[in-house]
Motif scaffolding. Structure first.
Motif, PDB file in Angstrom:
ATOM      1  N   LEU A  68       0.825  -1.210   0.000  1.00 28.81           N
ATOM      2  CA  LEU A  68       0.000   0.000   0.000  1.00 28.81           C
ATOM      3  C   LEU A  68       0.860   1.261   0.000  1.00 28.81           C
ATOM      4  CD1 LEU A  68      -2.843  -1.028   2.467  1.00 28.81           C
ATOM      5  CD2 LEU A  68      -3.114  -0.461   0.043  1.00 28.81           C
ATOM      6  N   ASP A  70       3.876   1.538  -1.171  1.00 23.57           N
ATOM      7  CA  ASP A  70       4.472   1.672  -2.506  1.00 23.57           C
ATOM      8  C   ASP A  70       3.475   2.264  -3.498  1.00 23.57           C
ATOM      9  OD1 ASP A  70       6.873   0.656  -1.686  1.00 23.57           O
ATOM     10  OD2 ASP A  70       6.483  -1.389  -2.371  1.00 23.57           O
ATOM     11  N   GLN A  71       2.215   1.860  -3.362  1.00 26.57           N
ATOM     12  CA  GLN A  71       1.191   2.316  -4.295  1.00 26.57           C
ATOM     13  C   GLN A  71       0.673   3.711  -3.948  1.00 26.57           C
ATOM     14  OE1 GLN A  71      -2.016  -0.468  -4.710  1.00 26.57           O
ATOM     15  NE2 GLN A  71      -3.041   0.685  -6.331  1.00 26.57           N
ATOM     16  N   TYR A  72       0.591   3.988  -2.646  1.00 27.06           N
ATOM     17  CA  TYR A  72       0.063   5.280  -2.182  1.00 27.06           C
ATOM     18  C   TYR A  72       1.064   5.888  -1.189  1.00 27.06           C
ATOM     19  CZ  TYR A  72      -4.219   3.138  -3.960  1.00 27.06           C
ATOM     20  OH  TYR A  72      -5.155   2.514  -4.745  1.00 27.06           O
ATOM     21  N   PRO A  73       2.080   6.596  -1.668  1.00 25.97           N
ATOM     22  CA  PRO A  73       3.138   7.110  -0.799  1.00 25.97           C
ATOM     23  C   PRO A  73       2.634   7.970   0.356  1.00 25.97           C
ATOM     24  CG  PRO A  73       3.784   7.299  -3.100  1.00 25.97           C
ATOM     25  CD  PRO A  73       2.338   6.880  -3.094  1.00 25.97           C
ATOM     26  N   HIS A  74       1.497   8.640   0.174  1.00 25.88           N
ATOM     27  CA  HIS A  74       0.981   9.482   1.253  1.00 25.88           C
ATOM     28  C   HIS A  74       0.644   8.658   2.490  1.00 25.88           C
ATOM     29  CE1 HIS A  74      -2.720   8.096  -0.706  1.00 25.88           C
ATOM     30  NE2 HIS A  74      -3.345   8.360   0.416  1.00 25.88           N
ATOM     31  N   LEU A  75       0.316   7.363   2.328  1.00 24.03           N
ATOM     32  CA  LEU A  75       0.050   6.515   3.480  1.00 24.03           C
ATOM     33  C   LEU A  75       1.312   6.327   4.318  1.00 24.03           C
ATOM     34  CD1 LEU A  75      -2.309   3.759   2.004  1.00 24.03           C
ATOM     35  CD2 LEU A  75      -2.917   5.734   3.416  1.00 24.03           C
ATOM     36  N   TYR A 200      -1.683  14.255   3.222  1.00 19.82           N
ATOM     37  CA  TYR A 200      -2.462  13.517   2.240  1.00 19.82           C
ATOM     38  C   TYR A 200      -2.228  14.002   0.823  1.00 19.82           C
ATOM     39  CZ  TYR A 200      -5.061  10.995   5.787  1.00 19.82           C
ATOM     40  OH  TYR A 200      -5.401  10.170   6.805  1.00 19.82           O
ATOM     41  N   HIS A 202      -0.582  14.230  -2.601  1.00 15.73           N
ATOM     42  CA  HIS A 202       0.210  13.277  -3.356  1.00 15.73           C
ATOM     43  C   HIS A 202       1.481  13.947  -3.859  1.00 15.73           C
ATOM     44  CE1 HIS A 202      -3.354  11.042  -2.870  1.00 15.73           C
ATOM     45  NE2 HIS A 202      -3.178  10.195  -3.862  1.00 15.73           N
TER      46      HIS A 202
END
Length: 202
Positions: A68, A70-75, A200, A202
């Protein structure tokens, strides 16, 4: 460690034990907390955890978390914020133990938990919903249970709170508690101006 755990209901304690098996509480986790997020990076916990009441947790595999992030760096930034918030609370716990008397230490812990509960919509303005016993407060505040009992009596006599036993506490004067505890909620970063909004992006 292959998983981390997120509290959906209930509350948990973080603790260290000495060679005699005596416990020092080093943290309280509530609804909305990861109990062991740093285990995602470190793959090891340097303390023990235990439940305080009936707890429901969500198990999150570290493999899924990595995918996750890797896919959504903001996480990743949100999780970083969470671990930095833990660090801020640990620094404040050191202040509490080093600079406040017994009454102030208890009052500060109560104020911190009230603010954290308020941020997740779990505080009604009067009833403290975490069933910490006086011995738990003693172990979190570096005092004996007898001293904790005496301190709660003095807090009641000041008209600040009433400890009714079995972990039931009624808050009578939150402003007075904060003043006694030298408590400011700034280190909890929950007032909007410090928000996660930027995290949050991006």
């Amino acid at each position: 460690m292959e998983n981390s755990y997120f509290i959906v209901e209930g509350s948990m304690l973080r603790q260290l034990d000495d060679q005699k098996g005596e416990r020092q509480l080093v943290g309280v986790n509530i609804v909305g907390d990861f109990v062991d997020l740093h285990g995602f990076a470190m793959k090891h916990l340097d303390h023990s955890v235990g439940t305080l009441d009936a707890v429901k947790v969500a198990q999150v595999p570290h493999k899924a978390m990595a995918e996750l992030v890797d896919q959504y760096p903001h996480l990743g930034r949100v999780m970083w914020f969470s671990t930095m918030l833990d660090a801020a609370m640990y620094r404040t716990w050191i202040f509490r133990l080093g600079r406040l008397n017994a009454e102030g230490r208890i009052a500060h812990l109560v104020c911190e938990l009230i603010e954290r509960l308020r941020l997740v919509g779990r505080y009604d303005g009067q009833n403290f919903p975490i069933p910490l016993l006086q011995r738990d407060f003693a172990e979190a505040c570096g005092i004996t249970t007898v001293h904790a009992n005496r301190s709660f009596r003095m807090l009641r006599e000041r008209g600040l709170l009433i400890a009714q036993g079995d972990g039931v506490i009624e808050i009578l004067d939150e402003v007075g508690l904060c003043k006694l505890a030298q408590f400011s909620p700034d280190y909890l970063y929950g007032k909007g101006e410090l928000a996660l909004d930027g995290l949050y992006d991006h």
